[in-house]
Design a protein around this motif. Sequence first.
Motif, PDB file in Angstrom:
ATOM      1  N   LEU A  11       1.022  -1.253   0.083  1.00 31.13           N
ATOM      2  CA  LEU A  11       0.144   0.104  -0.189  1.00 31.13           C
ATOM      3  C   LEU A  11       0.976   1.186  -0.098  1.00 31.13           C
ATOM      4  CD1 LEU A  11      -2.650   1.603   0.393  1.00 31.13           C
ATOM      5  CD2 LEU A  11      -2.375   1.034   2.911  1.00 31.13           C
ATOM      6  N   VAL A  12       0.662   2.185  -0.887  1.00 31.26           N
ATOM      7  CA  VAL A  12       1.481   3.339  -0.873  1.00 31.26           C
ATOM      8  C   VAL A  12       0.535   4.620  -1.452  1.00 31.26           C
ATOM      9  CG1 VAL A  12       1.878   3.013  -3.418  1.00 31.26           C
ATOM     10  CG2 VAL A  12       3.569   4.358  -1.875  1.00 31.26           C
ATOM     11  N   GLN A  13       0.952   5.846  -1.055  1.00 29.63           N
ATOM     12  CA  GLN A  13       0.051   6.902  -1.193  1.00 29.63           C
ATOM     13  C   GLN A  13       0.478   7.314  -2.474  1.00 29.63           C
ATOM     14  OE1 GLN A  13       0.860   9.752   1.700  1.00 29.63           O
ATOM     15  NE2 GLN A  13      -0.956   9.176   2.944  1.00 29.63           N
ATOM     16  N   ALA A  14      -0.585   8.071  -3.271  1.00 28.20           N
ATOM     17  CA  ALA A  14      -0.376   8.630  -4.705  1.00 28.20           C
ATOM     18  C   ALA A  14       0.859   9.329  -4.809  1.00 28.20           C
ATOM     19  CB  ALA A  14      -1.500   9.348  -5.010  1.00 28.20           C
ATOM     20  N   GLY A  15       1.699   9.197  -5.631  1.00 26.98           N
ATOM     21  CA  GLY A  15       2.882   9.818  -5.725  1.00 26.98           C
ATOM     22  C   GLY A  15       4.167   9.108  -5.414  1.00 26.98           C
ATOM     23  N   GLY A  16       3.872   8.118  -4.539  1.00 26.54           N
ATOM     24  CA  GLY A  16       4.677   7.338  -4.080  1.00 26.54           C
ATOM     25  C   GLY A  16       5.380   6.183  -5.050  1.00 26.54           C
ATOM     26  N   SER A  17       6.332   5.451  -4.511  1.00 24.23           N
ATOM     27  CA  SER A  17       6.904   4.612  -5.275  1.00 24.23           C
ATOM     28  C   SER A  17       6.970   3.170  -4.620  1.00 24.23           C
ATOM     29  CB  SER A  17       8.449   4.926  -5.493  1.00 24.23           C
ATOM     30  OG  SER A  17       8.609   6.183  -6.291  1.00 24.23           O
ATOM     31  N   LEU A  18       7.223   1.979  -5.560  1.00 24.47           N
ATOM     32  CA  LEU A  18       7.397   0.813  -5.195  1.00 24.47           C
ATOM     33  C   LEU A  18       8.226   0.172  -6.079  1.00 24.47           C
ATOM     34  CD1 LEU A  18       3.779  -0.463  -4.012  1.00 24.47           C
ATOM     35  CD2 LEU A  18       5.471  -0.338  -2.526  1.00 24.47           C
ATOM     36  N   ARG A  19       8.906  -1.072  -5.681  1.00 24.07           N
ATOM     37  CA  ARG A  19       9.418  -1.867  -6.506  1.00 24.07           C
ATOM     38  C   ARG A  19       9.213  -3.333  -6.373  1.00 24.07           C
ATOM     39  NH1 ARG A  19      16.085  -3.371  -7.424  1.00 24.07           N
ATOM     40  NH2 ARG A  19      15.723  -4.437  -5.495  1.00 24.07           N
ATOM     41  N   LEU A  20       8.720  -3.799  -7.526  1.00 24.51           N
ATOM     42  CA  LEU A  20       8.220  -5.228  -7.564  1.00 24.51           C
ATOM     43  C   LEU A  20       9.509  -6.079  -8.055  1.00 24.51           C
ATOM     44  CD1 LEU A  20       4.715  -4.990  -9.152  1.00 24.51           C
ATOM     45  CD2 LEU A  20       5.554  -4.540  -6.851  1.00 24.51           C
ATOM     46  N   SER A  21       9.583  -7.166  -7.567  1.00 20.46           N
ATOM     47  CA  SER A  21      10.604  -8.268  -8.043  1.00 20.46           C
ATOM     48  C   SER A  21       9.924  -9.460  -8.545  1.00 20.46           C
ATOM     49  CB  SER A  21      11.641  -8.403  -6.813  1.00 20.46           C
ATOM     50  OG  SER A  21      12.082  -7.484  -6.423  1.00 20.46           O
ATOM     51  N   CYS A  22      10.604 -10.342  -9.268  1.00 22.36           N
ATOM     52  CA  CYS A  22      10.057 -11.388  -9.740  1.00 22.36           C
ATOM     53  C   CYS A  22      11.395 -12.429 -10.067  1.00 22.36           C
ATOM     54  CB  CYS A  22       9.545 -11.306 -11.161  1.00 22.36           C
ATOM     55  SG  CYS A  22       9.020 -12.792 -11.895  1.00 22.36           S
ATOM     56  N   ALA A  23      11.442 -13.223  -9.246  1.00 24.14           N
ATOM     57  CA  ALA A  23      12.461 -14.290  -9.230  1.00 24.14           C
ATOM     58  C   ALA A  23      12.030 -15.384  -9.919  1.00 24.14           C
ATOM     59  CB  ALA A  23      12.941 -14.702  -7.691  1.00 24.14           C
ATOM     60  N   ALA A  24      12.846 -15.733 -11.060  1.00 19.20           N
ATOM     61  CA  ALA A  24      12.537 -16.994 -11.999  1.00 19.20           C
ATOM     62  C   ALA A  24      13.451 -18.126 -11.648  1.00 19.20           C
ATOM     63  CB  ALA A  24      12.783 -16.372 -13.321  1.00 19.20           C
ATOM     64  N   SER A  25      12.949 -19.408 -12.114  1.00 21.78           N
ATOM     65  CA  SER A  25      13.823 -20.435 -12.012  1.00 21.78           C
ATOM     66  C   SER A  25      13.387 -21.632 -13.005  1.00 21.78           C
ATOM     67  CB  SER A  25      13.822 -21.052 -10.577  1.00 21.78           C
ATOM     68  OG  SER A  25      12.547 -21.438 -10.080  1.00 21.78           O
ATOM     69  N   SER A  83       5.965   7.818  -9.204  1.00 24.29           N
ATOM     70  CA  SER A  83       4.705   8.636  -9.424  1.00 24.29           C
ATOM     71  C   SER A  83       3.538   7.877  -9.548  1.00 24.29           C
ATOM     72  CB  SER A  83       4.923   9.521 -10.710  1.00 24.29           C
ATOM     73  OG  SER A  83       6.024  10.063 -10.536  1.00 24.29           O
ATOM     74  N   LEU A  84       3.175   6.720  -8.498  1.00 17.14           N
ATOM     75  CA  LEU A  84       2.089   6.105  -8.544  1.00 17.14           C
ATOM     76  C   LEU A  84       0.717   6.708  -8.354  1.00 17.14           C
ATOM     77  CD1 LEU A  84       3.716   3.041  -6.609  1.00 17.14           C
ATOM     78  CD2 LEU A  84       2.414   2.817  -8.771  1.00 17.14           C
ATOM     79  N   ARG A  85      -0.377   6.284  -9.176  1.00 16.68           N
ATOM     80  CA  ARG A  85      -1.502   6.823  -9.401  1.00 16.68           C
ATOM     81  C   ARG A  85      -2.634   5.834  -8.544  1.00 16.68           C
ATOM     82  NH1 ARG A  85      -0.882   8.390 -15.716  1.00 16.68           N
ATOM     83  NH2 ARG A  85       0.821  10.251 -15.438  1.00 16.68           N
ATOM     84  N   PRO A  86      -3.741   6.175  -8.186  1.00 16.35           N
ATOM     85  CA  PRO A  86      -4.850   5.212  -7.757  1.00 16.35           C
ATOM     86  C   PRO A  86      -5.218   4.523  -8.853  1.00 16.35           C
ATOM     87  CG  PRO A  86      -5.291   7.609  -6.691  1.00 16.35           C
ATOM     88  CD  PRO A  86      -4.045   7.678  -7.767  1.00 16.35           C
ATOM     89  N   GLU A  87      -5.193   4.937  -9.940  1.00 13.59           N
ATOM     90  CA  GLU A  87      -5.500   3.867 -11.369  1.00 13.59           C
ATOM     91  C   GLU A  87      -4.546   2.812 -11.465  1.00 13.59           C
ATOM     92  OE1 GLU A  87      -5.133   7.185 -11.528  1.00 13.59           O
ATOM     93  OE2 GLU A  87      -4.478   8.119 -13.375  1.00 13.59           O
ATOM     94  N   ASP A  88      -3.425   3.013 -10.762  1.00 15.21           N
ATOM     95  CA  ASP A  88      -2.417   1.782 -10.896  1.00 15.21           C
ATOM     96  C   ASP A  88      -2.581   0.782 -10.074  1.00 15.21           C
ATOM     97  OD1 ASP A  88       0.338   4.367 -11.365  1.00 15.21           O
ATOM     98  OD2 ASP A  88      -0.466   3.181 -12.732  1.00 15.21           O
ATOM     99  N   THR A  89      -3.508   1.003  -8.981  1.00 18.78           N
ATOM    100  CA  THR A  89      -4.101  -0.131  -8.085  1.00 18.78           C
ATOM    101  C   THR A  89      -4.416  -1.222  -8.959  1.00 18.78           C
ATOM    102  OG1 THR A  89      -4.866   1.377  -6.400  1.00 18.78           O
ATOM    103  CG2 THR A  89      -5.659  -0.841  -6.316  1.00 18.78           C
ATOM    104  N   ALA A  90      -3.805  -2.599  -8.410  1.00 19.92           N
ATOM    105  CA  ALA A  90      -4.015  -3.690  -9.299  1.00 19.92           C
ATOM    106  C   ALA A  90      -3.350  -4.987  -8.680  1.00 19.92           C
ATOM    107  CB  ALA A  90      -3.839  -3.747 -10.846  1.00 19.92           C
TER     108      ALA A  90
END
Length: 121
Positions: A11-25, A83-90
């Motif tokens: 959960l982050v506020q609008a304008g904030g940042s997150l980093r997703l990771s995907c580990a593959a094997s 620069s996350l926006r509410p419409e990025d929620t998913a």
Amino acid sequence: QVQLVESGGGLVQAGGSLRLSCAASGRTFYAMGWFRQAPGKEREFVAAITWGGGSPYYADSVKDRFTISRDNAKNTMYLQMNSLRPEDTADYYCNADRFLGVLSGIPGGSWGQGTQVTVSS
């Protein structure tokens, strides 16, 4: 069979940042990508990158805000979301492709379990 494990949602506020990771094997693949699915909507392409190099691909809605990258040594793909926006929620899903269709938004056959991103206004 490719195993994909996502992490980094939250959960982050609008304008904030997150980093997703995907580990593959598992088996080899040529390209990987991120897709997302908002409540009540179809899954949509976000970004993709080849494992061997080359320019990344982005959906227009995230261009200039999101950055996809990979670490070959760690077999891990990332999605830096600024620069996350509410419409990025998913729910965000990692996808691996033995071919290159994912670069055009056509997913390959391997999916992760998804990680939830919620952007509050």
